[in-house]
Motif scaffolding. Structure first.
Motif: not given
Length: 956
Positions: A350-351, A346-347, A227
């Motif tokens: 996306q991990s 997290k935002t 990511q």
């Protein structure tokens, strides 16, 4: 082949010791001057550690490993968490920390060694004979790999490393004594080392966490790295027509980086130039690092590509990029740095990270954190608050390398601790960088074939050569590429390039993003900016920034009477203008606040300030003559060159024959100046950009030549610029040179004649690489050959130059009155002949033959009279056997000439030992000279008479 494990482990102790030594020595370096460091009575700590390690004997009981086992051990010990634990252990022993702390540090080393990479499919065990064995194993999901590695092995390694570190400290004490070691320990107790010792317990807890190094952790890290690459592995070049993401490798060109000149900040003299680095070189220097740069200079781009660099390789640290503008978006700041990182995982990525993982990575040295954009916090108070938080983060996680990016302007207002942070500065693009970026930029355009892109890049580079200061900034280079793509060309003058870039940045950039807001006095925006630029450029205060209060007052001063009748209206319009500027961060914008919180504004680039200041000066000078008068007093003392050149270009674009009228005025004025060299220098440099008429070029050429004759001022440099500036001017300049040379040489004045003839020789020196210039010299030599020979016979200096530039031959020179001093007494000439050994052998052989024949007629010693060369001559770097082979078939005159040249060159170079290096008597030569050269080699005779340099033979 077996490898002793101490060979591996001791090398890693060296690496850790150097890192800790840097922590120890950094505060001392930051607070002491260069001179004080040079005269320090005791050696640097790092040197002490290095020398001490070299003096410790290898442990004879350490086990030997097979090559594959040694490689596995080396890889394990080099892991970031092992290196971090080893640094902690070394810091404990170096500072004589309590044994409880040392025991915890040793435990950290054991735990770090016991934990293998989660992706590793294998286990380590120790056999009864003490040898390390590796067994294949596939660990169960979520099983801590520490359990699959022999704890006995890790414990033994940690104990061995501690023993070696203790031996190192003992060795240090033996080297510097108890007092010396006490001083080292005293300096070691700085904030960085204290933080390292204070974090031991948390470090051990993180390493002992059962969740560490599990398969779940490995899966998260793999997902996050993918990511991160997707987010940071692509760049979005500025573009008005389309938004495109280009892989870093396809578009990125690393910027030059230099270490910040601390001596300049402290008012000291910099003794050496800082090393020139590239952005990639910072990877190996990451620790506590600040990267400074100008707006558009590539700070954020560097932060992104470095993040991608770490993310793309699982063997590198885990990178976390913290955009400080986002981190400090709310007041008060609501999260710690670690919490902000977890939120972004997290935002943004996306991990979401497993519980406690970020903390473990930070504590054990497996992560690297990049803080981008300290300068974007415009409020000084908030910027200081964030700087404090960065330092607190570094204290909480002493093993995590940190990079902070910031603009140069405003950094000192919230400067990070120099005792811990090293500062580097982005230096912009050099010509090679510009060429690489332009090629990449055009190749990445959709629908453009590579051949066409290469051609466009080449044309762009040629057309942008007159704006190197602009294209050296990565952002502005991108804008210039956009201009070229749209129009197929760039404006032919610097002022035109500035104007188009300013238009893009002031209007089209925002129009493309639907952000452009027209102000009431829209037609006065650029005139106001020009007026403010002129004010900032000419005011006594040298600072580039100004307060909002002063800015508003000066803007209102300009607007009153132009767009507004009343002061209240002008002040309101000035406020609206300031609001307009706030969003134009690439031209004139808000750059920070004062200590009292008042906003500061400045031109983003000095080049734009100079362009707008030049525009104001050109607009307010009613005629070209008035503009010339306004510039003259500054040009004559070497000031305002950039602004003056731009002002002339701007005036030329709107006024008939402006450049000719300005040149005429300045040339008239310079006749009254005692020193007009600066005026001539300025006018010559401006020729390519201002393009004056042929008549003006002729007058300027005559002025340069007259100045050279009247004052000894060297005209060659300026004439070369004139000839090379524009191809259409060459014939004009050469025609004026011919007329001037004829007038001088045919003059009745001996001084004028000598000056004219010397000028021909100087032209031969300066233009021997130019075919057209060489043709002009050949014509003058043919025309004035008799006069040149007569002057050479009268003046040995002139004769040397004539031979050096191949105007007369060595045979002709030696036929004139005097001895060999004219050829072999001049170092530059001898060096030039030495170079001809490979470049022009025929000319060299003729010269050597002429020397040999001369000596046959003039045997009396000394052969040369003169001072020692100003520096030793780089004598022929060939073996005697090679020379003998080369000259075996040459006649005796040529061999004698070579022997004489070598012998005399060695004497005048003051190289007495050289006599034994060459057996000169073995060269071809008449027999009566062989005995003479044997006597010379034995030191019984000398061929040169050394003078004191005040005078030479032949009146030289």
């Amino acid at each position: 082949m077996l490898v002793n494990w101490s060979d591996i482990l001791d090398g890693e102790i060296v690496n850790a010791a150097w890192a800790v030594a840097g922590m120890v020595a950094k505060p001392r370096t930051a607070r002491r001057t260069t001179a004080a460091l040079d005269t320090a009575a005791w050696a640097d700590t790092e040197r002490l550690i290095r020398d001490a390690l070299a003096g410790i004997a290898t442990d004879p009981e350490a086990p030997d490993l097979a090559e594959d086992e040694a490689a596995e051990l080396a890889a394990s010990v080099r892991r970031d968490e092992v290196q971090g634990a080893l640094r902690t252990l070394l810091a404990c022993r170096l500072t004589d920390a309590p044994e409880a702390d040392a025991a915890q540090a040793r435990e950290a080393v054991r735990l770090a060694l016991a934990a293998g990479p989660a992706s590793r499919e294998g286990a380590v065990a120790i056999t009864s004979d003490g040898l390390v064995k590796f067994k294949a194993r596939s660990p169960r999901r979520d099983q801590p790999l520490a359990e699959s590695i022999g704890d006995q092995y890790a414990r033994r390694l940690s104990e061995y490393l501690d023993e070696r570190v203790c031996a190192l400290v003992a060795k240090l004490e033996g080297r510097v004594g108890f007092a010396g070691l006490a001083q080292v320990r005293a300096e070691a107790y700085n904030a960085r080392i204290v933080a390292l010792l204070g974090a031991i317990e948390r470090q051990v807890a993180a390493l002992a966490d059962p969740a560490a190094r599990t398969q779940a952790e490995a899966e998260f890290l793999g997902r996050y790295r993918r990511q991160a690459h997707l987010r940071h592995g692509f760049l979005t070049p500025p573009d008005f027509d389309r938004r495109r993401r280009v892989p870093v490798a396809d578009i990125y060109v690393p910027t030059r980086v230099g270490e910040e000149d601390q001596s300049e900040r402290m008012g000291l003299t910099q003794e050496t130039e800082p090393a020139s680095l590239k952005v990639w070189d910072l990877v190996g220097r990451f620790d506590r690092t600040v990267l400074l740069g100008d707006p558009g200079g590539g700070k954020t781009t560097a932060a992104n590509v470095l993040t991608d660099h770490f993310a793309c390789d699982a063997g590198r640290r885990v990178p976390f990029l913290v955009t400080l503008r986002e981190y400090a978006a709310k007041a008060p700041i609501e999260w710690s740095v670690a919490e902000h990182v977890e939120h972004n995982l997290k935002t943004l990525y996306q991990s979401p990270a497993p519980d406690g993982l970020v903390e473990r990575l930070l504590l054990t040295g497996r992560a690297v954190v990049i803080f981008d954009g300290l300068d974007e916090l415009l409020d000084t108070t908030r910027r200081c608050d964030v700087s404090d938080r960065v330092e607190q983060f570094c204290s909480a996680y002493p093993l995590t390398p940190v990079l902070v990016t910031s603009r140069v302007v405003g950094y000192d207002q919230a400067r990070l601790d120099d005792a811990q942070f090293d500062c580097y500065r982005l230096g912009g693009f050099g010509d090679d960088d510009v060429a690489e970026y332009a090629r990449k930029w055009f190749i990445t355009q959709e629908g453009v074939a590579e051949v066409e892109a290469e051609a466009k890049a080449s044309a762009f580079l040629a057309e942008s050569a007159n704006a190197k200061d602009l294209r050296g900034n990565p952002l502005l280079l991108s804008l210039m590429c956009i201009l070229y793509r749209g129009a197929g060309s760039l404006p032919g003058d610097r002022a035109g390039v500035y104007a188009r870039c300013a238009e893009l940045l002031l209007r089209k950039w925002d129009e493309q993003r639907d952000l452009y807001r027209q102000v009431k006095a829209d037609h006065l925006v650029e005139p106001t900016i020009r007026y403010l630029a002129w004010w900032l450029f000419t005011r006594q205060d040298s600072r580039a920034e100004t307060t909002e209060r002063d800015l508003r007052a000066k803007a209102a001063e300009f607007l009153l009477g132009r767009g507004y009748e009343h002061e209240e209206e002008a002040r309101a319009a000035a406020q609206e203008f300031i609001e307009f500027c706030r969003g134009r961060k690439w031209v004139f914008s808000e750059v920070g606040t004062t200590a009292n919180g008042e906003k500061l504004y400045a031109f983003t680039h000095r080049t734009f300030m100079e362009y707008f200041a030049a525009g104001h000066l050109a607009a307010t000078s009613d005629t070209p003559e008035q503009l010339a008068l306004a510039l003259a007093k500054h040009i004559r003392v070497g000031e305002w060159s950039a602004v003056a050149e731009l002002a002339i270009q701007i005036k030329q674009s709107g006024t008939d024959r402006a450049a000719d009228r300005i040149y005429a005025t300045l040339l008239d004025l310079r006749e009254g100046y005692r020193n007009s060299s600066e005026v001539l220098l300025f006018l010559v440099f401006c020729v390519s950009s201002t393009r004056p008429s042929p008549a003006t070029i002729r007058r300027l050429t005559r002025a340069v030549l007259d100045r050279a004759f009247a004052s000894g001022f060297s005209a060659m440099f300026l004439l070369e610029i004139l000839i090379s500036s524009l191809s259409g001017y060459k014939s004009l300049v050469y025609d004026e040179l011919t007329k001037w040379t004829a007038a001088m040489i045919t003059s009745r004045s001996p001084d004028a004649q000598a000056s004219g003839l010397r000028f021909v020789l100087e032209m031969a020196e300066w233009f021997h690489r130019s075919p057209q210039g060489h043709t002009w010299v050949d014509e003058q030599v043919s025309l004035y050959g008799t006069e040149i020979l007569n002057m050479a016979a009268r003046s040995s200096d002139f004769r040397v130059l004539a031979v050096l530039f191949d105007i007369i031959s060595a045979e002709q020179a030696l036929a004139m009155p005097g001895d060999l001093s004219v050829l072999l007494g001049d170092r530059e000439l001898v060096a030039a002949y030495q170079a001809k050994l490979t470049a022009d052998e025929e000319t060299l052989m003729r010269a050597l033959t002429a020397i040999g024949r001369f000596l046959m007629r003039h045997e009396q010693l000394p052969w040369v009279r003169g001072p020692l060369y100003d520096e030793p001559l780089p004598l022929i770097a060939m073996r005697m056997s090679s020379l003998l082979e080369m000259f075996r078939d040459r006649d005796e005159f040529t061999g004698l000439g070579l022997a004489a040249a070598i012998a005399i060159g060695s004497e005048l170079s003051d190289l007495p030992t050289f006599k034994q290096a060459y057996r000169l008597s073995e060269l071809p030569m008449p027999d009566r000279f062989r005995a003479l050269f044997r006597d010379w080699a034995a030191g019984r005779v000398e061929f040169a008479k050394i003078t004191n340099g005040q005078g030479q033979s032949m009146g030289r």
